[in-house]
Design an enzyme around this catalytic site. Structure first.
Site, short mmCIF file in Angstrom:
data_model
loop_
_atom_site.label_atom_id
_atom_site.label_comp_id
_atom_site.label_asym_id
_atom_site.label_seq_id
_atom_site.Cartn_x
_atom_site.Cartn_y
_atom_site.Cartn_z
N HIS A 1 0.87 -1.19 0.00
CA HIS A 1 0.00 0.00 0.00
C HIS A 1 0.90 1.23 0.00
CE1 HIS A 1 -3.66 -2.36 1.09
NE2 HIS A 1 -2.76 -3.13 1.68
N ARG B 1 -0.31 4.28 -0.71
CA ARG B 1 -1.15 5.39 -0.24
C ARG B 1 -1.35 6.53 -1.23
NH1 ARG B 1 -3.28 2.13 3.35
NH2 ARG B 1 -2.05 1.75 5.22
N ASP C 1 2.43 -6.87 2.74
CA ASP C 1 1.23 -6.09 3.06
C ASP C 1 1.65 -4.77 3.70
OD1 ASP C 1 -1.38 -5.29 3.26
OD2 ASP C 1 -2.00 -6.81 4.72
#
Length: 436
Positions: free
Chosen positions: A62, A64, A314
């Site tokens: 991620h 963002r 992750d």
């Protein structure tokens, strides 16, 4: 600089079944010679005592961007990846806005061109991650998506999930499932058990992950549709995946070799337990949560049995301010700069896996699963390369991370194995603590 000679390194390339001490010549971004003597290059890197593997690919991060770039952005995330020996990543689509349109995807692919590593993107399975309407997968594939997922939340309706799996697969996208039953999760913040009871906080029953994993497996089997199970954390989910692979002769091959089922786990799930939550520190909170020692053992067993195909991070950065409130903080941990070292410490050095198996888990299988090139170190291969010292011990200091965030669940932990060089397309982008 057009040529680099990596001299006297211990090469491990499971894709091409190469292991041993050789020199590698890189010219104009590609490997052009292996094992030849008296080679001249613009730059010579002495790799004596170092291990050279294909560049690591993390298929679950991620970054963002867009929408939450105070936590991370594509450029800072790429720097963190480089520091961890990661040469390529797959970004999840739960940004703001959600990656459910070609326009949002084009923003990411444009920004990715400025990154030091290779940045791929997944698109959403359903519009707005709401589980109600399928995305235009063909348009998203044309815009650059290589996978589809509603990661961060599940597709709750099984019929909708089947339709999404079928349409996304037909569009050429790898489907990744966040296996969670939200009704069973019931706003829990950690594993449900003795520790959650002791802390007096609501727990997450393991049945939340287990029932969702079973659903995806049986949809995949019923309709012969491939599915990739994200972040496996429980012994039951790991055993269910293995059972279904065993019964069809898929263990060791997985969906990478043609079966409907593949899966991934993260270093924290084969290393840490819920006991860390006794600190009431939200840096140890993620979804799915840390489980029990029996689960850690089962995840390791599934990796050894080749039932779990990929190791990912992750990587989910959050600010210190967000993580200060133990019960209300967002889930997620920072993982790119520690993933190789934790895997070496927890799996390789104890003898659970070989270096070739590590390369399969972190370099070869993720690329195969996504259908993207790379993962080898033979003549003609692109020079995406990770070089590490397998025995160097160091202590994790998150304040020194290249990421914008420091929410590491491995903070203060002593690890064995450290990245020394990261090379992408023949460019040395990281050297022993410094991103170039």
């Amino acid at each position: 600089m057009n040529s680099i000679l990596l001299k006297n390194g211990y090469i491990v390339d499971s894709k091409n079944d190469i292991e041993g001490t050789f020199d590698i010549l890189i010219e104009n971004g590609f490997i052009t010679k292996i094992g030849e003597k008296n080679v001249v290059a613009d730059m010579v890197v002495d790799c004596t005592g170092l291990v050279i593997i294909p560049g690591i690919f993390d298929m679950h991060v991620h970054f963002r961007e867009p929408g939450q770039t105070h936590k991370e952005d594509i450029i800072s995330g790429a720097a963190a990846a480089a520091a961890g020996g990661v040469t390529g990543v797959l970004c999840m689509p739960n940004t703001s806005p959600i990656v459910d349109s070609p326009d949002t995807l084009k923003h990411i692919t444009t920004r990715a061109k400025k990154a030091k590593i290779r940045v791929y993107s997944a698109c959403a399975l359903t519009v707005g991650l709401k589980g109600e309407q399928l995305c235009d997968y063909k348009a998203l594939r044309a815009a650059g998506a290589v996978a589809a997922t509603d990661d961060g939340r599940p597709v709750e309706n099984p019929l909708m999930m089947y339709k999404a799996m079928k349409a996304a697969h037909e569009a050429g996208l790898t489907v990744i499932s966040h296996c969670e039953d939200l009704n069973l999760t019931n706003s829990g913040i950690m594993n449900e058990g003795k520790i959650s009871a002791q802390l007096g906080v609501k727990g997450v029953t393991r049945a939340s992950e287990n029932t969702a994993t079973a659903r995806e497996i049986y949809i995949a089997k019923a309709y012969n549709l491939p599915i990739h199970i994200a972040h496996v954390s429980t012994k039951e989910a790991a055993e269910l995946i293995k059972l279904n692979k065993d019964s069809h002769g898929w263990v060791g091959e997985s969906a990478i070799g043609g079966s409907p089922i593949s899966s991934e786990t993260a270093p924290h799930y084969f290393t840490l337990t819920e006991c860390l939550l006794l600190k009431r520190d939200a840096d140890y909170r993620m979804a799915p949560p840390l489980r029990e020692q029996a689960d850690v053992n089962a995840i390791i067993a599934a990796i050894k049995a080749k039932a779990i195909d990929c190791i990912v991070t992750d990587h989910a950065p959050h600010t210190k301010e967000e993580k200060q409130d133990f019960e209300n903080a967002p889930n997620g941990v920072n993982g790119l700069e520690t993933s190789l070292a934790v895997t070496l410490t927890s799996l390789y050095h104890p003898g659970h896996i070989t270096l070739k198996e590590l390369v399969n888990l972190m370099c070869v299988n993720p690329r195969k699963r996504l259908g993207i090139p790379g993962g080898g170190l033979t003549v003609g291969d692109v020079a995406d390369i990770t070089i590490f010292e397998p025995n160097e011990e160091w202590t994790v200091e998150p304040e020194k991370f290249h990421s914008k965030s420091s929410n590491s669940c491995f903070k203060g932990m002593k690890l064995k194995g450290r990245v020394k060089y990261t090379i992408v397309g023949g460019n040395v982008i990281y050297v022993d603590g410094q991103v170039n």
